[in-house]
Design a protein around this motif. Structure first.
Motif, short mmCIF file in Angstrom:
data_model
loop_
_atom_site.label_atom_id
_atom_site.label_comp_id
_atom_site.label_asym_id
_atom_site.label_seq_id
_atom_site.Cartn_x
_atom_site.Cartn_y
_atom_site.Cartn_z
N UNK A 1 5.68 8.46 -2.18
CA UNK A 1 6.64 9.67 -2.38
C UNK A 1 7.10 10.85 -3.45
N UNK A 2 6.51 10.37 -4.45
CA UNK A 2 6.60 11.65 -5.12
C UNK A 2 5.53 12.34 -5.04
N UNK A 3 4.28 12.22 -3.82
CA UNK A 3 3.43 13.04 -3.70
C UNK A 3 3.74 13.98 -2.40
N UNK A 4 4.33 13.18 -1.42
CA UNK A 4 4.35 13.76 -0.09
C UNK A 4 5.81 14.17 0.00
N UNK B 1 9.19 8.89 5.00
CA UNK B 1 8.01 7.90 6.31
C UNK B 1 6.56 8.06 6.14
N UNK B 2 6.59 9.86 6.05
CA UNK B 2 5.58 10.14 5.34
C UNK B 2 5.06 9.05 4.34
N UNK B 3 5.47 8.73 3.03
CA UNK B 3 5.39 8.15 1.64
C UNK B 3 4.77 6.09 2.75
N UNK B 4 5.59 5.90 3.62
CA UNK B 4 5.14 4.53 4.13
C UNK B 4 3.91 4.33 4.52
N UNK B 5 3.14 5.53 5.96
CA UNK B 5 1.76 5.53 6.27
C UNK B 5 1.23 6.22 5.31
N UNK B 6 1.21 6.67 4.31
CA UNK B 6 0.32 6.54 2.77
C UNK B 6 0.06 5.57 2.57
N UNK B 7 1.19 4.66 2.06
CA UNK B 7 0.55 3.27 1.75
C UNK B 7 0.15 2.33 2.74
N UNK B 8 0.47 2.67 3.60
CA UNK B 8 -0.18 1.54 4.51
C UNK B 8 -1.87 1.82 4.75
N UNK B 9 -2.26 3.48 5.32
CA UNK B 9 -3.91 4.01 4.55
C UNK B 9 -4.06 3.24 3.04
N UNK B 10 -3.46 3.43 2.65
CA UNK B 10 -3.92 2.99 0.89
C UNK B 10 -4.32 1.40 0.83
N UNK B 11 -3.58 0.70 1.51
CA UNK B 11 -3.98 -0.35 1.82
C UNK B 11 -4.69 -0.97 2.26
N UNK C 1 -5.20 -3.23 -12.13
CA UNK C 1 -5.17 -3.37 -10.45
C UNK C 1 -4.49 -3.00 -10.74
N UNK C 2 -3.38 -2.37 -10.92
CA UNK C 2 -2.45 -1.49 -10.33
C UNK C 2 -3.06 0.41 -10.60
N UNK C 3 -3.52 0.35 -11.60
CA UNK C 3 -4.02 1.24 -11.98
C UNK C 3 -5.13 1.82 -11.06
N UNK C 4 -5.71 0.71 -10.88
CA UNK C 4 -7.01 1.26 -9.29
C UNK C 4 -6.60 1.62 -8.32
N UNK C 5 -5.08 0.43 -7.88
CA UNK C 5 -4.90 1.03 -7.06
C UNK C 5 -4.17 2.21 -6.55
N UNK C 6 -2.69 2.65 -7.60
CA UNK C 6 -2.54 3.88 -8.10
C UNK C 6 -3.09 5.14 -8.03
N UNK C 7 -4.32 4.70 -8.03
CA UNK C 7 -5.42 5.97 -8.04
C UNK C 7 -5.67 6.58 -6.03
N UNK C 8 -6.12 5.71 -5.26
CA UNK C 8 -5.83 5.31 -4.47
C UNK C 8 -5.12 5.36 -3.24
N UNK C 9 -3.90 5.16 -3.84
CA UNK C 9 -2.75 6.25 -3.28
C UNK C 9 -2.28 7.48 -3.42
N UNK D 1 -2.14 10.44 -0.80
CA UNK D 1 -1.57 10.75 -1.03
C UNK D 1 -1.65 12.29 -0.87
N UNK D 2 -2.71 12.70 -1.60
CA UNK D 2 -2.50 14.43 -1.97
C UNK D 2 -4.05 14.74 -1.37
#
Length: 235
Positions: A45-48, A52-62, A78-86, A90-91
């Motif tokens: 959400x900080x990016x987009x 609603x779009x943040x939820x879409x981003x998160x689903x795709x990232x997962x 692990x969280x650093x790796x996941x955050x980079x994917x998100x 998002x970007x």
């Protein structure tokens, strides 16, 4: 048995969960998701800057994370790796929709001319006054954070909202720790200035009284006075 397995997974550390997920264990990946959802949603959400779009981003990232987890080698956490994917998802999405976003932003600005700040749910809301006031304050804060330039916004979200360390924030964003400190200082200053302006404008609307609250208190006082025989009740 399923309940016992879930208890065991809930008690497991991140490394153990990742190993199981790499072997295709969906329940282990589910636990990883549940542990990371809040932080990663905030990052998206900080990016987009849209729920609603943040939820879409998160689903795709997962989905992408599960597809790539077999190659995760834990060079970073692990969280650093996941955050980079998100962040990448998002970007990338923001780049793809930027022309539309810019047009929508101009139209929205024209429609909201003269409005200092949006108060979600302020009109026609059936929520109690306290809930409405909290929603208003949350809206003010979120709007101010959204208006920060992205480099400052992401550092603020990771450091002050998610309480990540300077080192973890730097590793996640691919910048130096000194850069994190500088951006956080500027983000806090910009946010403080924005909130000062918004709160000053919203001060007249603070602690709303007229309407249901006024009617409720008036009715309660009259009822107490009537019950005590202090005033006459109407016919």
């Amino acid at each position: 048995m399923a309940g016992l397995k879930r208890q065991a997974l809930d008690a497991m550390d991140e490394a153990g969960l990742v190993r199981l997920a790499q072997a295709g264990d969906g329940e282990a990946f589910c636990v990883i998701m549940q542990r990371g959802n809040q932080r990663l949603f905030r990052v998206a959400r900080g990016v987009v800057r849209d729920d609603a779009e943040a939820e879409d981003v998160l689903q795709e990232a997962w989905v992408r994370a599960f597809a790539a987890i077999g190659g995760f080698r834990a060079e970073a956490g692990n969280m650093t790796w996941l955050t980079r994917i998100v962040l990448n998802e998002a970007r990338g999405r923001l780049r793809r929709r930027r022309p539309t976003v810019e047009l929508e932003a101009v139209e929205a600005a024209q429609m909201e001319a003269g409005q200092v700040v949006r108060f979600p749910g302020a009109f026609g809301s059936a929520s109690p006054e306290a809930d409405a006031a909290r929603a208003q304050m949350r809206g003010i804060i979120e709007h101010a954070v959204d208006d920060l330039p992205e480099p400052f916004r992401m550092v603020f979200i990771l450091r002050d909202i998610e309480e990540c360390s300077i080192e973890e924030t730097a590793a996640t964003l691919g910048v130096r720790p000194e850069t994190v400190k500088t951006r956080l200082h500027r983000a806090r200053r910009l946010l403080r200035e924005a909130l000062d302006a918004r709160l000053a404008s919203a001060m007249a609307d603070a602690f709303p009284f007229l309407g249901p609250r006024c009617e409720r208190i008036t009715a309660a006082v009259l009822a107490r006075l009537a019950a005590a025989g202090r005033i006459a009740t109407g016919s």
